[in-house]
Design an enzyme around this catalytic site. Structure first.
Site, PDB file in Angstrom:
ATOM      1  CG  HIS A  55       5.230  67.206  61.465  1.00  0.00           C
ATOM      2  ND1 HIS A  55       4.754  66.532  60.366  1.00  0.00           N
ATOM      3  CD2 HIS A  55       6.508  67.547  61.159  1.00  0.00           C
ATOM      4  CE1 HIS A  55       5.688  66.461  59.448  1.00  0.00           C
ATOM      5  NE2 HIS A  55       6.765  67.076  59.895  1.00  0.00           N
ATOM      6  CG  HIS A 104       5.474  68.147  52.739  1.00  0.00           C
ATOM      7  ND1 HIS A 104       5.619  69.331  52.067  1.00  0.00           N
ATOM      8  CD2 HIS A 104       6.084  68.330  53.930  1.00  0.00           C
ATOM      9  CE1 HIS A 104       6.310  70.181  52.803  1.00  0.00           C
ATOM     10  NE2 HIS A 104       6.601  69.607  53.934  1.00  0.00           N
TER      11      HIS A 104
END
EC number: 6.3.5.3
Length: 749
Positions: A55, A104
């Site tokens: 990420h 998200h």
């Protein structure tokens, strides 16, 4: 328990460490040891593990993403590009606009409300960190099958989280989309975007420069929520006697964020800030290492000074915590008192936790002992780079050969009518007002267009009417059929949506959602999509200003459809000249712009009527997209059209239904000679739009189209209270509205 200091680490090289539990590979752990010349301390291991996660480090994607820096179109509007918290473009009159889209996804599946809410909070802080006042948010969403029980769990929570956080912040939600597909069943995509406005001179960057300048942590206190969330980790490896098994999903407080926004903007206005970084993924690990590595010196941090709301947190947990509503500012010593006073005024906790040094090390201390001593560049920018193997999947040829041309088509007007009703009532084509009504579109008073318009639009200058528009689009079905052209179709649709409102497309941000990078087929999809997007942006003249990559979106062996979501930002000189979707005036002429081909593969019709996915997606002609955009922008500016709507999912009939229902006016449509009514209504050929032209402007409009070589076919007139496709069927607007608006409330209401 002995504190794991730098000195202790050097003296105990053989101590076992939980590198695997923290998400590091063995060779990555060995590389950390090689960089440090010793084993890492527990705190250093925590920092490297989150900062070298997929990420944060983009370790599987960066070899492909570099194309965005290599294929950069000439564009004088770009002020800040890839590498900062968000891109910034010049929109004229001394104004700059910053915008970005991020994901998200995984947190929103685990805890839908907080996952979605903190997605909004995080993207808004990226905008603040650039020096801008946030003015709007957008939310592209993907869920599993609409009638699946788990979708009924996830969607209401996500929607409530987006609305709850954004509404409390006082930010209008002006765009995005909602798509249902069973491929997203265990992996919903919750992408969040935000726009901010500032003057050119107010741009701020994430760097810590000036030895002796103070590092101030301000905002919410640091807690145990979100620890390791960036690398999808919990913190049970640290100390089971403490509140371990902490949630990997952060908990948001929009009222705290609102105070943080106003506090930060006041500090900017008084020129108190040298550098700034929000605390998002990887928390303090990210903020300190990125600020130090981007600046001209090192940094010393006293971790004991970090305000906590949980006194049991270990130093590793403090460094990994992703507690929300926090920022780090670098402030000159003589301005610290004033900065802290502003924070106190806004009831924002603020603490000096360190200072910029004249060295090149990031040093962090705990109880007077040094627990971190690293070169910040190795943490923030020199993580592993993987050239993952990729290969065109063996099933791709068969998928593309399975063309929609073989599917049974309607043979009569009555069958056409039935399939139109089925299409407009399907979850993807049905009205999303049950969802979007939970968002405030008009707070702040600057919104001039919002869902379900083609693009959201915000006025940014009251005097001149200067405004910006934004659209987000992405069709995972097209990208599954052909990821290169699927990505370009996403770009083209978003570009077209912005132009349909009358705004000139300037630049893009993207959110690239894919399965596991360890699967060569997924990496092929990713590489092709990035290549397609980079090539498309080069041809359209819209540079990539930044974005996000979200990988590992799959359940077991089943990956989501490759889903590149593209946000296009455009500028309009005067929002009073915007073009809405609605057909509002009877007697206006309906023109179809562009060429319609027999292109049904990957279409909404093939999905809704036949549950089919196969063939090749519609052909992409970016030169035609540019021409169409120029016509739409000119026609809007010069008052030649009163409504415009792009043609995409669902084709012409879906666009007609939406424009008619939006304006409360029907339309009589004539099928041109020699044209198959089914193809005319359901084809999803790209590079097309419908417009409503006042009769007084028809000659001027058609002359412009003819002079520039854009096909423009008069197909009907705005009239009555039904859509009447002459010789085929008539559908009253009341019937269409009932079908179009009932689906989503019946599923989720």
């Amino acid at each position: 328990m002995t504190l794991d200091t730098v000195k202790h680490a050097a003296e105990t090289p053989d101590t076992d460490q939980p590198w695997a539990e923290l998400g590091l590979k063995q060779d990555e752990y060995e590389r950390v040891r090689e960089i440090l010349g010793r084993r890492p301390t527990g705190a250093e291991l925590a920092m490297y593990s989150v900062m070298w996660s997929e990420h944060c480090s983009y370790k599987s994607s960066k070899v492909h993403l570099k194309q965005f820096g290599q294929k950069v179109p000439e564009n004088d509007a770009m002020l800040v590009g890839i590498g900062e918290n968000a891109g910034v473009v010049d929109v004229g009159q001394g104004y700059a606009v910053t915008f970005k889209v991020e994901s998200h996804n995984h947190p929103s599946y685990v805890e839908p409300y907080q996952g979605a809410a903190t997605g909004v909070g995080g993207i808004v802080r990226d905008i603040i960190a650039m020096g801008a006042r946030p003015v709007a948010v957008v939310d592209p969403l993907r869920f599993g099958a609409a009638d699946h029980p788990d979708t009924k769990r996830v969607l209401p929570g996500v929607v409530a989280g987006i609305g709850g956080y954004g509404n409390c912040l006082g930010l209008p939600n002006i765009g995005g989309e909602v798509v249902f597909d069973s491929c997203y069943q265990g992996n919903p995509l919750v992408n969040a975007g935000a726009i901010g406005v500032m003057r050119h001179e107010d741009i701020h960057l994430a760097k810590a420069s000036g030895a002796g300048n103070k590092v101030i942590l301000y905002g919410a206190r640091t807690g145990g929520d979100g620890i390791g969330g960036a690398s999808i980790l919990a913190s049970e490896t640290f100390d089971d006697a403490k509140p371990s098994k902490r949630p990997a999903v952060q908990v948001g407080d929009p009222f705290q964020e609102k105070l943080l926004i106003e506090c930060t903007l006041e500090a900017f206005a008084e020129k108190l800030v040298v550098g700034i970084q929000d605390l998002g993924a990887a928390g303090l690990s990210c903020a300190t290492s990125e600020l130090a590595s981007n600046g001209s010196g090192g940094m010393r941090v006293e971790l004991d000074d970090v305000p906590l709301r949980d006194s049991t947190l270990s130093p590793e947990e403090i460094l990994m915590s992703e507690s929300q509503e926090r920022m780090c500012a670098v402030v000159e010593p003589e301005k610290v008192e004033r900065f802290l006073a502003i924070c106190e005024k806004w009831d924002v906790t603020a603490t000096v936790i360190g200072e910029v040094t004249d060295g090149d090390r990031l040093e962090i201390f705990w109880h007077g002992e040094k627990i971190v001593d690293v070169d910040p560049k190795t943490v923030a920018h020199e993580g592993p780079v993987y050239e993952r193997p990729y290969a065109r999947p063996a099933w791709q040829d068969a998928l593309q050969a399975d063309d929609a041309g073989k599917l049974a088509r309607p043979r009569t007007g009555e069958e056409l009518r039935e399939q139109v009703l089925k299409l407009v009532a399907s979850p993807n084509q049905a009205s999303k007002s049950w969802i979007t009504s939970q968002y405030d579109h008009f707070v702040q008073g600057g919104t001039v267009l919002a869902q379900p318009e083609d693009a959201g639009m915000i006025r940014i200058d009251e005097t001149t009417g200067l405004g910006v528009a934004i659209a987000t689009d992405g069709n995972g079905r097209y990208a599954k059929l052909d990821p290169y052209h699927g990505a370009q179709l996403a770009l083209a649709e978003s570009y077209r949506n912005v132009a349909a409102t009358g705004a000139k497309p300037l630049a893009i941000s993207d959110c690239l959602n894919f399965g596991s990078p360890e699967d060569p087929a997924v990496m092929w999809q990713f590489s092709e999509a990035v290549r397609g997007l980079a090539d498309g942006c080069l041809e359209l003249g819209t540079p990539v200003t930044g974005g996000n990559v979200s990988l590992y979106n799959q359940t077991g062996e089943a990956a989501i459809h490759p889903t590149p979501v593209v946000a296009v930002l455009g500028v309009i000189d005067d929002v009073s000249r915007r073009t809405p979707v609605a057909f509002a005036d009877e007697g206006h002429l309906v023109y179809l712009l562009g060429d319609t081909e027999d292109e049904l593969s990957g279409s909404a019709w093939s999905q809704v009527v036949h549950d089919h996915l196969g063939g090749l997606p519609p052909r992409v002609d970016l030169a035609r997209e540019k021409l169409l955009a120029e016509i739409l922008i000119s026609a809007s500016r010069d008052g030649m059209v009163d409504a415009a709507h792009d043609l995409s999912d669902g084709g012409l009939i879906q666009a007609l239904v939406e424009s008619c229902l939006r304006g409360g006016k029907g339309a009589r449509i004539v099928v041109p000679d020699g044209v198959d009514p089914f193809v005319l209504l359901f084809s999803e050929s790209a590079g097309r739009a419908i417009v409503a032209v006042p009769r007084s402007e028809e000659l001027r409009f058609t002359d412009m189209c003819g002079a520039r070589g854009l096909p423009a076919t008069r197909i009907g007139v705005v009239d009555g209270d039904a859509i009447d496709v002459q010789g085929q069927f008539t559908l009253p607007l009341s019937d269409l509205r009932a079908e179009h608006e009932a689906t989503i409330p019946s599923l989720f209401g």
